[in-house]
Design an enzyme around this catalytic site. Sequence first.
Site, mmCIF file in Angstrom:
data_model
loop_
_atom_site.group_PDB
_atom_site.id
_atom_site.type_symbol
_atom_site.label_atom_id
_atom_site.label_comp_id
_atom_site.label_asym_id
_atom_site.label_seq_id
_atom_site.Cartn_x
_atom_site.Cartn_y
_atom_site.Cartn_z
ATOM 1 N N GLU A 116 -35.424 -30.659 -37.576
ATOM 2 C CA GLU A 116 -35.840 -30.460 -36.180
ATOM 3 C C GLU A 116 -35.551 -31.691 -35.316
ATOM 4 O O GLU A 116 -36.137 -31.846 -34.243
ATOM 5 C CB GLU A 116 -37.341 -30.113 -36.095
ATOM 6 N N HIS A 140 -44.811 -31.778 -35.080
ATOM 7 C CA HIS A 140 -44.618 -30.348 -35.343
ATOM 8 C C HIS A 140 -45.418 -29.959 -36.585
ATOM 9 O O HIS A 140 -45.275 -30.587 -37.634
ATOM 10 C CB HIS A 140 -43.126 -30.067 -35.548
ATOM 11 N N HIS A 142 -47.642 -26.477 -38.763
ATOM 12 C CA HIS A 142 -47.728 -25.025 -38.998
ATOM 13 C C HIS A 142 -49.200 -24.603 -39.160
ATOM 14 O O HIS A 142 -49.614 -24.225 -40.257
ATOM 15 C CB HIS A 142 -46.950 -24.653 -40.271
ATOM 16 N N GLU A 170 -64.067 -27.916 -24.798
ATOM 17 C CA GLU A 170 -63.106 -28.977 -25.156
ATOM 18 C C GLU A 170 -61.662 -28.561 -24.912
ATOM 19 O O GLU A 170 -60.805 -29.402 -24.664
ATOM 20 C CB GLU A 170 -63.257 -29.384 -26.627
ATOM 21 N N HIS A 211 -44.260 -19.332 -36.102
ATOM 22 C CA HIS A 211 -43.720 -20.530 -36.770
ATOM 23 C C HIS A 211 -44.711 -21.695 -36.755
ATOM 24 O O HIS A 211 -45.103 -22.169 -37.814
ATOM 25 C CB HIS A 211 -42.387 -20.930 -36.112
HETATM 26 P P1 13P Z 1 -37.941 -30.322 -42.236
HETATM 27 O O1 13P Z 1 -38.317 -30.397 -43.706
HETATM 28 O O2 13P Z 1 -36.452 -30.354 -42.062
HETATM 29 O O3 13P Z 1 -38.664 -31.337 -41.438
HETATM 30 O O4 13P Z 1 -38.360 -28.873 -41.718
HETATM 31 C C1 13P Z 1 -39.701 -28.459 -41.725
HETATM 32 C C2 13P Z 1 -40.004 -27.503 -40.623
HETATM 33 O O5 13P Z 1 -41.157 -27.273 -40.355
HETATM 34 C C3 13P Z 1 -38.899 -26.857 -39.876
HETATM 35 O O6 13P Z 1 -39.359 -26.186 -38.734
HETATM 36 ZN ZN ZN Z 2 -41.534 -25.774 -38.798
#
Ligand code: 13P
Ligand code: ZN
Length: 285
Positions: A116, A140, A142, A170, A211
């Site tokens: 990313e 980033h 998940h 909050e 995602h």
């Molecule tokens: P990477 O292992 O390349 O950082 O990818 C993880 C990810 O969450 C891709 O969206």
């Molecule tokens: Zn990801």
Amino acid sequence: MKVTQAPFFTALIRMCDDARKEGWHECHGGNLSYRLSADDAAAVSEELTPAGGWQPIGLSVPGLAGEILLVTAAGQLFRSTAREPERSLGILEISEDGACYRVLWGYWDRGRPTSELPAHLANHEVIKRRSGGRLRLVYHAHPENLIALSFVLPLDETVFTRELWEMMPECAMIFPAGIGVVPWMVPGTPEIAAMTMEKVEEYDIVLWAQHGVFAVGESPDACFGLVETAEKAAAILLKVLSCVSRKRQAPSAQDLRDMAAVFRLPLKEKFLYDRLPPDEPHRSA
Ligand code: 13P
Ligand code: ZN
């Protein structure tokens, strides 16, 4: 000073560990990048040596020319960051034309920056400009409840923002600009980077439907707290939605305006629309 002893580095490792314990980083899921300050870079300069040549980024980020960033490695387990920092992370430098990077530290065993990287660098370019350099972290993750909501709610920023703001005060305090929403797109592409970058002009947190999220902040604590708050609100909302089809009661647009006045929150009117009155109390047939 060694990179692994630098305060900016230990703060990021702690964040990786905290976030992993929250369950936001299955396997190699998620990544982060931090733009070093001049003081950060000077403190670890003894360990920063160009290794290998310039590599194309895949997009151009002239606003980051000469910047030094710490970026997680592609495919590395988040839970290994503390144990194997030189393999799980790396430090890179952006070329003067903003089109390439070269590695200065880390990425052991022929590792490379996260897939990313285009989204990270595009976002850094935006936040550096829009914050006058104050915002340094792009993250980033998940988180499961926010991802789950992206299957349930319409992919509309006015809906997501308002629903999350209603869950607890909050939310409007921690993300007063709201939450941006990007539809499902192929990860790691310049297209998802471009779409996220557009959203980061306005929002500090952006949902990638089905995602994860991208969040930006001044520090690891600020960024972690932002995702933690939105994710908790998403968990509450999912609980509510699993009990009733419509909420019986919720803070009104005027309630949110009143709170904004007391706490000086710059809440946008586009999120403060009138909603349908809550359900009548359930009556048995
Ligand atoms: P990477 O292992 O390349 O950082 O990818 C993880 C990810 O969450 C891709 O969206
Ligand atoms: Zn990801």
